[in-house]
Design a protein around this motif. Structure first.
Motif, PDB file in Angstrom:
ATOM      1  N   GLU A  60       0.825  -1.213   0.000  1.00  0.00           N
ATOM      2  CA  GLU A  60       0.000   0.000   0.000  1.00  0.00           C
ATOM      3  C   GLU A  60       0.857   1.261   0.000  1.00  0.00           C
ATOM      4  OE1 GLU A  60      -0.316  -2.582   1.892  1.00  0.00           O
ATOM      5  OE2 GLU A  60      -2.337  -3.388   1.634  1.00  0.00           O
ATOM      6  N   HIS A  61       1.919   1.269   0.822  1.00  0.00           N
ATOM      7  CA  HIS A  61       2.786   2.449   0.866  1.00  0.00           C
ATOM      8  C   HIS A  61       3.511   2.652  -0.462  1.00  0.00           C
ATOM      9  CE1 HIS A  61       1.904   3.209   4.964  1.00  0.00           C
ATOM     10  NE2 HIS A  61       2.655   2.267   5.498  1.00  0.00           N
ATOM     11  N   SER A  62       3.906   1.579  -1.105  1.00  0.00           N
ATOM     12  CA  SER A  62       4.585   1.701  -2.408  1.00  0.00           C
ATOM     13  C   SER A  62       3.656   2.349  -3.431  1.00  0.00           C
ATOM     14  CB  SER A  62       5.029   0.320  -2.900  1.00  0.00           C
ATOM     15  OG  SER A  62       6.001  -0.232  -2.040  1.00  0.00           O
ATOM     16  N   LYS A  63       2.398   1.938  -3.432  1.00  0.00           N
ATOM     17  CA  LYS A  63       1.435   2.544  -4.359  1.00  0.00           C
ATOM     18  C   LYS A  63       1.231   4.025  -4.054  1.00  0.00           C
ATOM     19  CE  LYS A  63      -1.090  -1.773  -5.190  1.00  0.00           C
ATOM     20  NZ  LYS A  63      -2.365  -2.517  -4.993  1.00  0.00           N
ATOM     21  N   THR A  64       1.225   4.362  -2.763  1.00  0.00           N
ATOM     22  CA  THR A  64       1.057   5.770  -2.385  1.00  0.00           C
ATOM     23  C   THR A  64       2.243   6.605  -2.851  1.00  0.00           C
ATOM     24  OG1 THR A  64      -0.210   5.110  -0.431  1.00  0.00           O
ATOM     25  CG2 THR A  64       0.712   7.335  -0.445  1.00  0.00           C
ATOM     26  N   ILE A  65       3.448   6.085  -2.709  1.00  0.00           N
ATOM     27  CA  ILE A  65       4.645   6.803  -3.171  1.00  0.00           C
ATOM     28  C   ILE A  65       4.540   7.070  -4.672  1.00  0.00           C
ATOM     29  CG2 ILE A  65       7.154   6.609  -3.518  1.00  0.00           C
ATOM     30  CD1 ILE A  65       7.226   4.951  -0.906  1.00  0.00           C
ATOM     31  N   ILE A  66       4.093   6.078  -5.433  1.00  0.00           N
ATOM     32  CA  ILE A  66       3.957   6.249  -6.876  1.00  0.00           C
ATOM     33  C   ILE A  66       2.860   7.259  -7.201  1.00  0.00           C
ATOM     34  CG2 ILE A  66       3.297   5.057  -9.019  1.00  0.00           C
ATOM     35  CD1 ILE A  66       4.682   2.561  -7.877  1.00  0.00           C
ATOM     36  N   GLU A  67       1.751   7.218  -6.444  1.00  0.00           N
ATOM     37  CA  GLU A  67       0.652   8.160  -6.675  1.00  0.00           C
ATOM     38  C   GLU A  67       1.076   9.607  -6.475  1.00  0.00           C
ATOM     39  OE1 GLU A  67      -2.521   6.988  -4.149  1.00  0.00           O
ATOM     40  OE2 GLU A  67      -2.865   5.069  -5.179  1.00  0.00           O
ATOM     41  N   PHE A  68       2.021   9.827  -5.549  1.00  0.00           N
ATOM     42  CA  PHE A  68       2.507  11.189  -5.303  1.00  0.00           C
ATOM     43  C   PHE A  68       3.684  11.547  -6.225  1.00  0.00           C
ATOM     44  CE2 PHE A  68       0.577  10.717  -0.944  1.00  0.00           C
ATOM     45  CZ  PHE A  68      -0.348  11.731  -1.100  1.00  0.00           C
ATOM     46  N   ASN A  69       3.755  10.875  -7.383  1.00  0.00           N
ATOM     47  CA  ASN A  69       4.801  11.151  -8.385  1.00  0.00           C
ATOM     48  C   ASN A  69       6.200  10.881  -7.856  1.00  0.00           C
ATOM     49  OD1 ASN A  69       2.997  11.967 -10.471  1.00  0.00           O
ATOM     50  ND2 ASN A  69       2.784  13.971  -9.472  1.00  0.00           N
ATOM     51  N   TYR A 102      12.083  -1.770  -4.781  1.00  0.00           N
ATOM     52  CA  TYR A 102      10.933  -2.080  -3.926  1.00  0.00           C
ATOM     53  C   TYR A 102       9.620  -1.641  -4.598  1.00  0.00           C
ATOM     54  CZ  TYR A 102      13.933  -3.167   0.099  1.00  0.00           C
ATOM     55  OH  TYR A 102      14.836  -3.747   0.943  1.00  0.00           O
ATOM     56  N   LEU A 103       9.634  -0.454  -5.202  1.00  0.00           N
ATOM     57  CA  LEU A 103       8.426   0.033  -5.878  1.00  0.00           C
ATOM     58  C   LEU A 103       8.067  -0.870  -7.047  1.00  0.00           C
ATOM     59  CD1 LEU A 103       9.116   3.898  -5.870  1.00  0.00           C
ATOM     60  CD2 LEU A 103       7.726   2.575  -4.272  1.00  0.00           C
ATOM     61  N   ALA A 104       9.082  -1.327  -7.777  1.00  0.00           N
ATOM     62  CA  ALA A 104       8.833  -2.206  -8.919  1.00  0.00           C
ATOM     63  C   ALA A 104       8.288  -3.553  -8.465  1.00  0.00           C
ATOM     64  CB  ALA A 104      10.126  -2.397  -9.714  1.00  0.00           C
ATOM     65  N   LEU A 105       8.822  -4.066  -7.371  1.00  0.00           N
ATOM     66  CA  LEU A 105       8.390  -5.377  -6.875  1.00  0.00           C
ATOM     67  C   LEU A 105       6.991  -5.340  -6.282  1.00  0.00           C
ATOM     68  CD1 LEU A 105      11.736  -6.539  -5.221  1.00  0.00           C
ATOM     69  CD2 LEU A 105      10.570  -7.678  -7.127  1.00  0.00           C
ATOM     70  N   HIS A 106       6.631  -4.215  -5.663  1.00  0.00           N
ATOM     71  CA  HIS A 106       5.365  -4.155  -4.929  1.00  0.00           C
ATOM     72  C   HIS A 106       4.239  -3.496  -5.728  1.00  0.00           C
ATOM     73  CE1 HIS A 106       8.274  -4.030  -1.292  1.00  0.00           C
ATOM     74  NE2 HIS A 106       8.103  -5.267  -1.741  1.00  0.00           N
ATOM     75  N   ALA A 107       4.591  -2.767  -6.793  1.00  0.00           N
ATOM     76  CA  ALA A 107       3.556  -2.120  -7.631  1.00  0.00           C
ATOM     77  C   ALA A 107       3.967  -2.211  -9.095  1.00  0.00           C
ATOM     78  CB  ALA A 107       3.361  -0.669  -7.199  1.00  0.00           C
TER      79      ALA A 107
END
Length: 611
Positions: free
Chosen positions: A517-526, A552-557
């Motif tokens: 969930e946190h990884s998706k949020t980081i991506i959502e905030f550009n 980590y972002l690639a693996l989780h989202a």
């Protein structure tokens, strides 16, 4: 100092040179040759013998009198040992002048130069004894003359004289001597070492904790603070029961003295984990938090705080703690008052003076207390827990909000250490940083404010470290803690940007239960474009941290369009061809495999990872 030397009485130390001197006198009377020279040796020995006996009488009288301060014996032992050596030289020479066989007289050749050398040594011993009697029998006043034994090292004689004055002198002399020791200790570490080796710590501690004069306490504390910058020297202060003495001063002394006591806590805790633990056992944190809280919360929102009992205040605290996010300001006022009511029994003697004290003195006291709490919390789960149990976090948060400069920084660093301890200890994390905890909310609010609004790397970096340490405590809905970190990845200060990446990595790490969930949020905030810009830097550490977060972002989202638009797969494949640490290399390989499941079509579009 060796234990055998400590156990040996001063009278016993002096008995040996007296015995040797008596033997020299007998040998002079029995001499058959060089009678004039032997007679001169005898005169010198008589003077030394007289002073030795005077010294024994003085030591005996001091030991048997309860009204007399204890004798400072370090210079006595050194001078007695050196005097014994010189008397042995004299005995060996004079013994050669006795009537003996022709053969022994031929073998044992004695010349005038030998007597001259022995007389020089005896002169030195006489000078040493005269100086020694002057510092011991002079009413404790400071003696600045230089004895022969310290001719090659004047600092030694000054240290002896100053320590003797502190231990045996009148109050004014003791204050002056403590100030002189502080000045010597401030000069260099060699002076500090001499002061400690010559047993300067016990009389300084005694002067510090007596409480007869604030000036005396300040002078002693200054000297101790200068000494306490090294593990071995701090251990000496601890071994002399310095920790309880310092805590007692914190609880009930004038503000200027308490400031130096807090400085001493900070110095000792900084250099010695044993001292850090001892201060925890002696409950040093409670008076430090109490002093830090003084004048911090001046509002009484309900207008009747002074009429409440301690039980009522604690109950109101509990009720207000249930009131949600906005309730922490009310709780802070009550917590602070409870602190002061609880600590007043120990600190009441000087409470009236505090209101009239110079604001600069009050500020310095808070600065010192905040630094002491910082050093006590550093790397210590136990001390961090104690700070949270005293409601210290509310006070820290309020000061971070209202103050600036060194006080604000010290409080922020204390918060950073508490959050680091909470990161390593699940029990502390659950107890002190519960989602609905007013102190935790207050702390987080101020950390986010500093990250977003304060353009100061010195403050932003510890604030981001603290948020990163708390990453596992934030629920999914707390997206507001992630957005400012993403923004700071674009900060022109590379250290701030790097720390933002490090904090976000803790949100996206598999160690975090909500990492997806946190990884998706980081991506959502550009976060991806900001991270890609950061990866173009040539700084190796920054690149490695950035790659870790990107993986980590690639693996989780991995199915995010942002990853495809930023050509993350191409970047990772380029990074995989460079030299990387093994753990990052493995992480990059896993991320590439995972992204290929979603973005295989990108293989036809290659861009170079390296600039």
């Amino acid at each position: 100092m060796a234990s055998s030397e400590q156990e040996k009485r001063v009278e016993d130390e002096l008995s040996y040179p007296i015995m040797v001197a008596e033997r020299v006198r007998s040998a002079v009377d029995e001499s058959d040759s060089f009678k004039l020279e032997c007679s001169e040796v005898g005169k010198h020995v008589d003077r030394i013998l007289q002073m030795l006996r005077t010294l024994v009488r003085f030591a005996t009288a001091t030991a048997t009198s309860a009204a007399t301060p204890p004798l400072y014996d370090r210079p006595i032992r050194r001078v007695a040992a050196e005097t014994a050596k010189n008397l042995e030289r004299a005995l060996a020479l004079v013994s050669k002048c006795k009537r003996r066989s022709i053969l022994r007289r031929v073998v044992s050749i004695v010349g005038a130069a030998d007597f001259l050398k022995v007389l020089t040594h005896l002169d030195a011993s006489g000078g040493d004894m005269k100086w020694l009697l002057s510092i011991l029998d002079g009413g404790g006043g400071i003696v600045v003359s230089l004895p022969p034994i310290a001719s090659n090292d004047p600092i030694l004689s000054w240290v002896w004289s100053f320590i003797a004055s502190i231990q045996m002198g009148q109050l004014n002399d003791r204050i002056e001597a403590a100030n002189e020791l502080a000045s010597l200790a401030q000069d260099n570490d060699r002076n500090k070492k001499i002061i400690v080796e010559e047993c300067g710590v016990p009389p300084l501690l005694k002067l510090f904790k007596e409480g007869t004069s604030p000036l005396a306490q300040i002078a002693a504390a200054n000297a101790l603070c200068h000494l306490a910058n090294d593990l071995d020297r701090v251990r000496v202060i601890v071994s002399e029961h310095g920790v309880p003495a310092v805590v007692q001063i914190l609880s009930d002394s004038p503000m200027r003295v308490q400031t130096l006591a807090a400085n001493l806590v900070a110095r000792m805790a900084k250099h010695d984990p044993v001292a850090q633990e001892d201060f925890a056992r002696e409950n040093a944190i409670r008076p430090l938090v109490t002093l830090l809280s003084f004048d911090t919360f001046v509002d009484d929102p309900l207008g009747h705080l002074g009429k409440q009992s301690i039980h009522s205040i604690v109950q109101i605290n509990k009720e207000l703690g249930k009131g949600g996010q906005g309730g922490w300001k009310f709780t802070s006022s009550y917590s602070n008052s409870y602190l002061f009511m609880e600590g007043s029994s120990r600190g009441g003697n000087h409470r009236k003076e505090r209101g009239n004290e110079d604001p600069a003195v009050k500020l310095q006291l808070k600065v010192s207390c905040a630094e002491a709490l910082w050093m006590l919390a550093r790397g210590s789960v136990t001390n961090s827990r104690k700070i949270t149990e005293t409601k210290g976090m509310l006070c820290l948060a309020k000061i971070v909000e209202m103050e600036q400069g060194e006080l604000q920084l010290n409080c922020l660093m204390t918060i950073m250490e508490i959050t680091a301890a909470a990161e390593s200890n699940a029990d502390l994390r659950r107890a002190a940083f519960k989602t609905n905890s007013p102190p935790a909310k207050a702390v987080v609010e101020q950390l986010l404010r500093i990250i977003k609004e304060v353009d100061s790397p010195a403050l932003q970096i510890p604030a981001m470290k603290a948020i990163g340490s708390l990453a596992r405590t934030f629920p999914v809905r707390e997206t507001r803690v992630i957005e400012p970190l993403v923004t700071q990845m674009g900060n022109r200060n590379t250290e701030v940007a790097d720390e933002a990446v490090a904090a976000l990595t803790k949100f996206a790490s598999p160690d975090n239960y909500l990492h997806i969930e946190h990884s998706k949020t980081i991506i959502e905030f550009n976060g991806i474009p900001a991270l890609m810009r950061l990866l173009r830097s040539n700084e190796v550490t920054q690149m490695h941290r950035g790659l870790t977060l990107l993986c980590y972002l690639a693996l989780h989202a991995g199915n995010s369009e942002s990853l495809e638009q930023a050509r993350v797969l191409t970047v990772l494949e380029g990074a995989d061809r460079t030299v990387l640490p093994p753990h990052i290399k493995e992480l990059v390989s896993r991320a590439i495999i995972h992204l290929n499941l979603y973005h295989a079509g990108m293989n036809s579009q290659r861009i170079s990872y390296l600039p």
